[in-house]
Design a protein around this motif. Structure first.
Motif, PDB file in Angstrom:
ATOM      1  N   PHE A  75       0.833  -1.199   0.000  1.00  0.00           N
ATOM      2  CA  PHE A  75       0.000   0.000   0.000  1.00  0.00           C
ATOM      3  C   PHE A  75       0.871   1.254   0.000  1.00  0.00           C
ATOM      4  O   PHE A  75       0.650   2.186  -0.782  1.00  0.00           O
ATOM      5  CB  PHE A  75      -0.925  -0.016   1.222  1.00  0.00           C
ATOM      6  CG  PHE A  75      -1.753   1.221   1.356  1.00  0.00           C
ATOM      7  CD1 PHE A  75      -2.712   1.535   0.413  1.00  0.00           C
ATOM      8  CD2 PHE A  75      -1.573   2.090   2.428  1.00  0.00           C
ATOM      9  CE1 PHE A  75      -3.485   2.695   0.524  1.00  0.00           C
ATOM     10  CE2 PHE A  75      -2.325   3.240   2.546  1.00  0.00           C
ATOM     11  CZ  PHE A  75      -3.285   3.545   1.591  1.00  0.00           C
ATOM     12  N   GLN A  76       1.882   1.252   0.862  1.00  0.00           N
ATOM     13  CA  GLN A  76       2.771   2.416   0.940  1.00  0.00           C
ATOM     14  C   GLN A  76       3.501   2.642  -0.377  1.00  0.00           C
ATOM     15  O   GLN A  76       3.643   3.772  -0.853  1.00  0.00           O
ATOM     16  CB  GLN A  76       3.796   2.236   2.070  1.00  0.00           C
ATOM     17  CG  GLN A  76       3.217   2.418   3.464  1.00  0.00           C
ATOM     18  CD  GLN A  76       2.547   3.785   3.627  1.00  0.00           C
ATOM     19  OE1 GLN A  76       2.952   4.785   3.035  1.00  0.00           O
ATOM     20  NE2 GLN A  76       1.477   3.822   4.409  1.00  0.00           N
ATOM     21  N   ALA A  77       3.960   1.545  -0.954  1.00  0.00           N
ATOM     22  CA  ALA A  77       4.717   1.659  -2.212  1.00  0.00           C
ATOM     23  C   ALA A  77       3.825   2.217  -3.324  1.00  0.00           C
ATOM     24  O   ALA A  77       4.236   3.089  -4.098  1.00  0.00           O
ATOM     25  CB  ALA A  77       5.263   0.292  -2.603  1.00  0.00           C
ATOM     26  N   ARG A  84       3.959  10.390  -6.723  1.00  0.00           N
ATOM     27  CA  ARG A  84       4.908  10.825  -7.759  1.00  0.00           C
ATOM     28  C   ARG A  84       4.168  11.167  -9.042  1.00  0.00           C
ATOM     29  O   ARG A  84       4.454  12.150  -9.704  1.00  0.00           O
ATOM     30  CB  ARG A  84       5.939   9.723  -8.040  1.00  0.00           C
ATOM     31  CG  ARG A  84       6.901   9.461  -6.902  1.00  0.00           C
ATOM     32  CD  ARG A  84       7.910   8.402  -7.299  1.00  0.00           C
ATOM     33  NE  ARG A  84       8.914   8.929  -8.218  1.00  0.00           N
ATOM     34  CZ  ARG A  84       9.688   8.171  -9.005  1.00  0.00           C
ATOM     35  NH1 ARG A  84       9.531   6.863  -9.002  1.00  0.00           N
ATOM     36  NH2 ARG A  84      10.576   8.719  -9.795  1.00  0.00           N
ATOM     37  N   LEU A  85       3.227  10.306  -9.384  1.00  0.00           N
ATOM     38  CA  LEU A  85       2.442  10.551 -10.614  1.00  0.00           C
ATOM     39  C   LEU A  85       1.657  11.861 -10.504  1.00  0.00           C
ATOM     40  O   LEU A  85       1.593  12.639 -11.451  1.00  0.00           O
ATOM     41  CB  LEU A  85       1.471   9.389 -10.872  1.00  0.00           C
ATOM     42  CG  LEU A  85       2.102   8.067 -11.312  1.00  0.00           C
ATOM     43  CD1 LEU A  85       1.093   6.932 -11.244  1.00  0.00           C
ATOM     44  CD2 LEU A  85       2.679   8.176 -12.725  1.00  0.00           C
ATOM     45  N   ARG A  86       1.073  12.101  -9.336  1.00  0.00           N
ATOM     46  CA  ARG A  86       0.290  13.327  -9.133  1.00  0.00           C
ATOM     47  C   ARG A  86       1.161  14.576  -9.238  1.00  0.00           C
ATOM     48  O   ARG A  86       0.785  15.560  -9.869  1.00  0.00           O
ATOM     49  CB  ARG A  86      -0.406  13.291  -7.763  1.00  0.00           C
ATOM     50  CG  ARG A  86      -1.913  13.036  -7.865  1.00  0.00           C
ATOM     51  CD  ARG A  86      -2.614  13.336  -6.557  1.00  0.00           C
ATOM     52  NE  ARG A  86      -2.121  12.509  -5.472  1.00  0.00           N
ATOM     53  CZ  ARG A  86      -2.577  11.288  -5.203  1.00  0.00           C
ATOM     54  NH1 ARG A  86      -3.533  10.761  -5.935  1.00  0.00           N
ATOM     55  NH2 ARG A  86      -2.095  10.585  -4.201  1.00  0.00           N
ATOM     56  N   GLU A  87       2.327  14.492  -8.617  1.00  0.00           N
ATOM     57  CA  GLU A  87       3.236  15.626  -8.650  1.00  0.00           C
ATOM     58  C   GLU A  87       3.682  15.917 -10.090  1.00  0.00           C
ATOM     59  O   GLU A  87       3.703  17.068 -10.545  1.00  0.00           O
ATOM     60  CB  GLU A  87       4.447  15.320  -7.750  1.00  0.00           C
ATOM     61  CG  GLU A  87       5.580  16.330  -7.805  1.00  0.00           C
ATOM     62  CD  GLU A  87       5.178  17.688  -7.243  1.00  0.00           C
ATOM     63  OE1 GLU A  87       4.055  17.814  -6.746  1.00  0.00           O
ATOM     64  OE2 GLU A  87       5.991  18.632  -7.350  1.00  0.00           O
ATOM     65  N   ASP A 146       7.997  -1.164 -10.976  1.00  0.00           N
ATOM     66  CA  ASP A 146       7.998  -2.605 -11.262  1.00  0.00           C
ATOM     67  C   ASP A 146       9.338  -3.233 -10.899  1.00  0.00           C
ATOM     68  O   ASP A 146       9.395  -4.311 -10.295  1.00  0.00           O
ATOM     69  CB  ASP A 146       7.688  -2.848 -12.743  1.00  0.00           C
ATOM     70  CG  ASP A 146       6.241  -2.510 -13.071  1.00  0.00           C
ATOM     71  OD1 ASP A 146       5.446  -2.373 -12.118  1.00  0.00           O
ATOM     72  OD2 ASP A 146       5.908  -2.366 -14.267  1.00  0.00           O
ATOM     73  N   GLU A 147      10.412  -2.524 -11.288  1.00  0.00           N
ATOM     74  CA  GLU A 147      11.749  -3.087 -11.004  1.00  0.00           C
ATOM     75  C   GLU A 147      11.979  -3.228  -9.506  1.00  0.00           C
ATOM     76  O   GLU A 147      12.558  -4.199  -9.038  1.00  0.00           O
ATOM     77  CB  GLU A 147      12.829  -2.180 -11.606  1.00  0.00           C
ATOM     78  CG  GLU A 147      12.971  -2.367 -13.110  1.00  0.00           C
ATOM     79  CD  GLU A 147      13.749  -1.218 -13.745  1.00  0.00           C
ATOM     80  OE1 GLU A 147      14.387  -0.448 -13.018  1.00  0.00           O
ATOM     81  OE2 GLU A 147      13.679  -1.104 -14.994  1.00  0.00           O
ATOM     82  N   GLU A 151       8.564  -8.093  -7.874  1.00  0.00           N
ATOM     83  CA  GLU A 151       8.842  -9.450  -7.371  1.00  0.00           C
ATOM     84  C   GLU A 151       8.443  -9.598  -5.911  1.00  0.00           C
ATOM     85  O   GLU A 151       7.838 -10.589  -5.514  1.00  0.00           O
ATOM     86  CB  GLU A 151      10.323  -9.773  -7.556  1.00  0.00           C
ATOM     87  CG  GLU A 151      10.591 -10.357  -8.914  1.00  0.00           C
ATOM     88  CD  GLU A 151      11.991 -10.875  -9.037  1.00  0.00           C
ATOM     89  OE1 GLU A 151      12.505 -11.435  -8.038  1.00  0.00           O
ATOM     90  OE2 GLU A 151      12.568 -10.714 -10.119  1.00  0.00           O
ATOM     91  N   SER A 152       8.777  -8.569  -5.126  1.00  0.00           N
ATOM     92  CA  SER A 152       8.506  -8.712  -3.693  1.00  0.00           C
ATOM     93  C   SER A 152       7.015  -8.764  -3.378  1.00  0.00           C
ATOM     94  O   SER A 152       6.621  -9.246  -2.322  1.00  0.00           O
ATOM     95  CB  SER A 152       9.198  -7.611  -2.899  1.00  0.00           C
ATOM     96  OG  SER A 152       9.095  -6.383  -3.560  1.00  0.00           O
ATOM     97  N   PHE A 153       6.206  -8.271  -4.304  1.00  0.00           N
ATOM     98  CA  PHE A 153       4.769  -8.285  -4.016  1.00  0.00           C
ATOM     99  C   PHE A 153       4.024  -9.433  -4.696  1.00  0.00           C
ATOM    100  O   PHE A 153       2.823  -9.562  -4.545  1.00  0.00           O
ATOM    101  CB  PHE A 153       4.129  -6.950  -4.427  1.00  0.00           C
ATOM    102  CG  PHE A 153       4.575  -5.798  -3.570  1.00  0.00           C
ATOM    103  CD1 PHE A 153       4.720  -5.969  -2.201  1.00  0.00           C
ATOM    104  CD2 PHE A 153       4.864  -4.574  -4.129  1.00  0.00           C
ATOM    105  CE1 PHE A 153       5.145  -4.915  -1.396  1.00  0.00           C
ATOM    106  CE2 PHE A 153       5.286  -3.517  -3.336  1.00  0.00           C
ATOM    107  CZ  PHE A 153       5.436  -3.694  -1.963  1.00  0.00           C
ATOM    108  N   GLN A 154       4.756 -10.239  -5.438  1.00  0.00           N
ATOM    109  CA  GLN A 154       4.085 -11.331  -6.153  1.00  0.00           C
ATOM    110  C   GLN A 154       3.324 -12.254  -5.211  1.00  0.00           C
ATOM    111  O   GLN A 154       2.203 -12.665  -5.492  1.00  0.00           O
ATOM    112  CB  GLN A 154       5.102 -12.143  -6.969  1.00  0.00           C
ATOM    113  CG  GLN A 154       5.482 -11.503  -8.289  1.00  0.00           C
ATOM    114  CD  GLN A 154       4.275 -11.031  -9.088  1.00  0.00           C
ATOM    115  OE1 GLN A 154       3.358 -11.792  -9.355  1.00  0.00           O
ATOM    116  NE2 GLN A 154       4.276  -9.748  -9.436  1.00  0.00           N
ATOM    117  N   ASP A 155       3.972 -12.572  -4.086  1.00  0.00           N
ATOM    118  CA  ASP A 155       3.329 -13.506  -3.148  1.00  0.00           C
ATOM    119  C   ASP A 155       2.016 -12.933  -2.613  1.00  0.00           C
ATOM    120  O   ASP A 155       1.013 -13.639  -2.510  1.00  0.00           O
ATOM    121  CB  ASP A 155       4.257 -13.797  -1.967  1.00  0.00           C
ATOM    122  CG  ASP A 155       5.423 -14.680  -2.407  1.00  0.00           C
ATOM    123  OD1 ASP A 155       5.319 -15.230  -3.520  1.00  0.00           O
ATOM    124  OD2 ASP A 155       6.403 -14.781  -1.653  1.00  0.00           O
ATOM    125  N   ALA A 156       2.059 -11.629  -2.295  1.00  0.00           N
ATOM    126  CA  ALA A 156       0.855 -10.998  -1.732  1.00  0.00           C
ATOM    127  C   ALA A 156      -0.301 -11.016  -2.724  1.00  0.00           C
ATOM    128  O   ALA A 156      -1.466 -11.187  -2.360  1.00  0.00           O
ATOM    129  CB  ALA A 156       1.177  -9.568  -1.314  1.00  0.00           C
TER     130      ALA A 156
END
Lengths: 311, 377
Positions: A75-77, A84-87, A146-147, A151-156
């Motif tokens: 969620f934080q990420a 960043r997109l908004r800015e 993505d980079e 990967e770290s969120f794949q499990d979630a």
């Protein structure tokens, strides 16, 4: 190549049922994405009554909310990425206003001048260049995300993806409704729906149609605080790149203003700017577009005419 | 004078010809920059009574010799909207009536006036009921007020598809009953929400049994809004608990109540909508607006001296035909200097509910921008 059908707004003139019937899908289940409706995502009774076939909601909005609760890090990420997109969008808007104004004024000038064509061309180039740089920056933000995180969120995400894949494998088509375009795009992207859908036909309307293209363009010529500037919001899911769908075009755009129409078309060329008003329909099959008679296309000369592929 | 009428009169028309002319035309007769008011009937004298500050409030008609036709032509700029009556005088008796030839009326707590829409003025389409717009609901509740030591009735507008699981901005409206009745506020809200020009809002519509006292910068009223009403609303409804998601609004004395409440409780309401605020003040000497204005002038003078920062964003509107236009214009630089974001809209209209209605779209959509750029249903 599987079929994609883009439709105009469905609230008052629903055509999804007849489109599904035309695709020859029999009475197969319909998977639906209504994440653009946000907290009203589950209210699909009207749609189910209309299509008269079993409907399975993918509940992408709800899945995302649950996922955020389970994985605060994700969620934080994502929130950081959205900030960043908004800015970036805020800054882009400042510059966009300064390049669009002269382009519009030059197009409105009628006095003959040996320099006018060249000035117009360069003013338009400045707009297109700014859009292109903005798209590059948007793409970079997504790549970096993505980079760093994919990967770290794949499990979630895996459990939800498996459930979605199961639903899609038992469905004969995927329907993507309109609504909040950014929310919809983010949910579709988060769960990787375009990869999971395989060759399943897609029927999408309004915001659902907008997110499937190469870029998502926001537009409104009649906001209460004065005419606005259309802006590239995001890179889309990229299922096609030669059409820019424009839901509610007759209401949202000043189609009677040839300068605004012309600038819009030239700015986003070579994509065809196609209206998706109620009743409009645009279908991509075997790499070719076919449209209903009401579907129109904005033209570089400032006019509007029936859509013809390649024109 | 209207050219068609001029031609008719040049022909010394019969009563039947006058009848025919009247049957064929809409009244008053509106031209580019002038309006001809027409009255037909027996009288010793007829006067146009309008509510345009800056013009003589009684404009005498002239009788067309040999007829019962009375005329008065007034130069009025394009886009003007004027409410008026006729004063028909017979044997010294004044009878204020609405223009019998003009069906266009505007209502207010005192009755109704005839309306003259000059060239260029058109009632905004978003003020009419839109069958496509989902309608909000209105519920009546009673609030036990500690500030006033009694129960106060409220009406609450909930947007269509209100759901407690979602959080909403809050709009608090002074003279809420009148805004509903004479400005069609519920229809305006339905339409602007439907058009995505404002987000769905929860609206508290307040009313006062003694508005000239309570709205005249009465500290008890400010306590009522902030310490009675707001906590109740936040407990009962799903609201966004941020100042920038709270707006307080009012017209005339309701504008004074709005500004004085925000001044006494700075930072509670991040948005203010002030329509034709009765912001009377004095630089020296006494005001001449009557005793009801004493506390108002005292407050506005104090505010002008030390405005602080009552809110973050304020939208003001005022009619150019109002006596208050000077006071409203004078407030803008003070608010700006205090660090507020300010927008101000003037219209060629008077101190009335339809003027306030017509300004709502600009005001509300700037104070609470809706998601129209992002939503494509």
């Amino acid at each position: 190549m599987s079929q994609i059908v883009l439709l105009g707004p469905q609230r008052h003139q629903p055509t999804v049922a007849s489109v599904l019937a035309g695709l020859g899908l029999g009475n197969g289940d319909l998977a639906v994405v209504t994440a653009g409706w946000q907290e009203r995502e589950g209210e699909v009774d009207e749609l189910a009554d209309h299509v008269r076939r079993p409907v399975t909601n993918l509940h992408l909005h709800h899945r995302a909310e649950s996922l955020f609760e389970r994985s605060p890090q994700l969620f934080q990420a994502l929130r950081q990425r959205q900030n960043r997109l908004r800015e970036l969008q805020r800054l882009h808007r400042l510059r966009l206003d300064y390049v669009l104004k002269p382009a519009r004024r030059l197009l409105r000038r009628s006095a003959p001048s040996e320099f006018l064509d060249e000035e117009r061309r360069e003013a338009l180039d400045a707009v297109r260049h700014l859009d292109a740089r903005h798209e590059e920056r948007l793409g970079r933000i997504h790549r970096e995300f993505d980079e760093q995180w994919q990967e770290s969120f794949q499990d979630a995400i895996q459990r939800d993806r498996a459930e979605i894949a199961e639903i899609l494998s038992n469905s004969s088509a995927l329907a993507i409704a309109g609504g909040h375009v950014a929310v919809l795009l983010n949910r579709l992207r988060l769960f990787g729906i375009t990869e999971l859908r395989g060759e399943l036909p897609i029927v999408a309307w309004s915001a659902g149609a907008m997110v499937l293209g190469k870029k998502v363009v926001l537009f409104h010529d009649r906001p209460p605080q004065g005419a606005g500037n259309a802006e590239v919001l995001e890179t889309g899911l990229g299922l096609f790149d030669d059409v820019l769908p424009l839901p509610h075009a007759s209401y949202r755009l000043r189609l009677e203003d040839p300068v605004r129409v012309s600038l819009f078309v030239r700015r986003f060329a070579p994509a065809a700017c196609v209206t998706l008003d109620p009743g409009d329909q645009l279908a991509l099959s075997q790499g070719h577009w076919q449209s209903s008679p009401s579907t129109r296309q904005l033209l570089a000369d400032g006019g509007v005419s029936a859509f013809r592929e390649g024109s | 004078m209207n050219i068609h009428l001029q031609e008719l009169l040049a022909s010394t028309p019969s009563a039947a010809a006058l009848d025919a002319f009247i049957a064929e035309h809409d009244f008053p007769l509106v031209d580019e920059s002038a309006v001809t008011f027409v009255y037909r009937g027996e009288a010793d004298q007829v006067e146009l009574r309008h509510f345009v500050y800056g013009l003589e409030s009684a404009q005498p008609f002239s009788r067309v010799p040999g007829t019962d036709l009375w005329l008065r032509t007034l130069t009025l700029p394009a886009n003007s909207r004027v409410e008026y009556k006729f004063d028909v005088i017979r044997e010294g008796r004044h009878n204020w009536i609405r223009d019998p030839l003009n069906p266009d009326l505007a209502f207010d707590p005192f009755g109704a006036n005839s309306v003259c829409s000059c060239s260029g003025y058109q009632r905004p389409d978003w003020t009419f009921e839109d069958p496509e717009a989902r309608k909000g609901s209105i519920e009546a509740i009673d609030l036990e007020s500690r500030a006033f030591g009694e129960q106060r009735p409220l009406q609450i507008y909930l947007p269509a598809r209100y759901r407690p699981s979602r959080s909403y901005p809050l709009l608090v409206v002074h003279d809420g009953d009148d805004y509903l009745r004479y400005s069609g506020l519920d229809t305006v809200l339905d339409n602007l929400i439907h058009r995505l020009e404002i987000p769905p809002l929860v609206v508290a519509l307040t009313t006062s049994p003694d508005r000239l006292k309570e709205y005249a910068a009465d500290p008890a009223h400010a306590s009522f809004v902030v310490e009675d009403l707001l906590p109740m609303m936040e407990e009962r409804y799903s609201l966004i608990s941020e100042a920038d998601s709270r707006c307080l609004m009012g017209a005339s004395f309701g504008g004074v109540a709005t500004l004085s409440t925000a001044w006494r409780f700075p930072g509670v309401f991040g948005r203010l909508l002030l329509q034709s605020g009765s912001f009377a003040f004095t630089d020296i000497g006494n005001h001449e607006r009557g005793p009801a204005f004493d506390p108002v002038v005292e407050f506005v003078n104090a505010f002008r001296k030390q405005p602080g920062k009552p809110t973050n964003r304020a939208f003001l509107s005022c009619g150019m035909h109002e006596s208050l236009i000077y006071e409203n214009r004078s407030l803008i630089p003070i608010l700006q200097k205090a660090g507020l974001e300010v927008r101000f809209e003037e219209a060629r209209d008077g101190h009335n509910w339809e003027n306030w209605r017509d300004r709502l779209r600009k005001g509300l959509s700037w104070l609470f921008p809706g998601p129209l750029w992002m939503v494509y249903e």
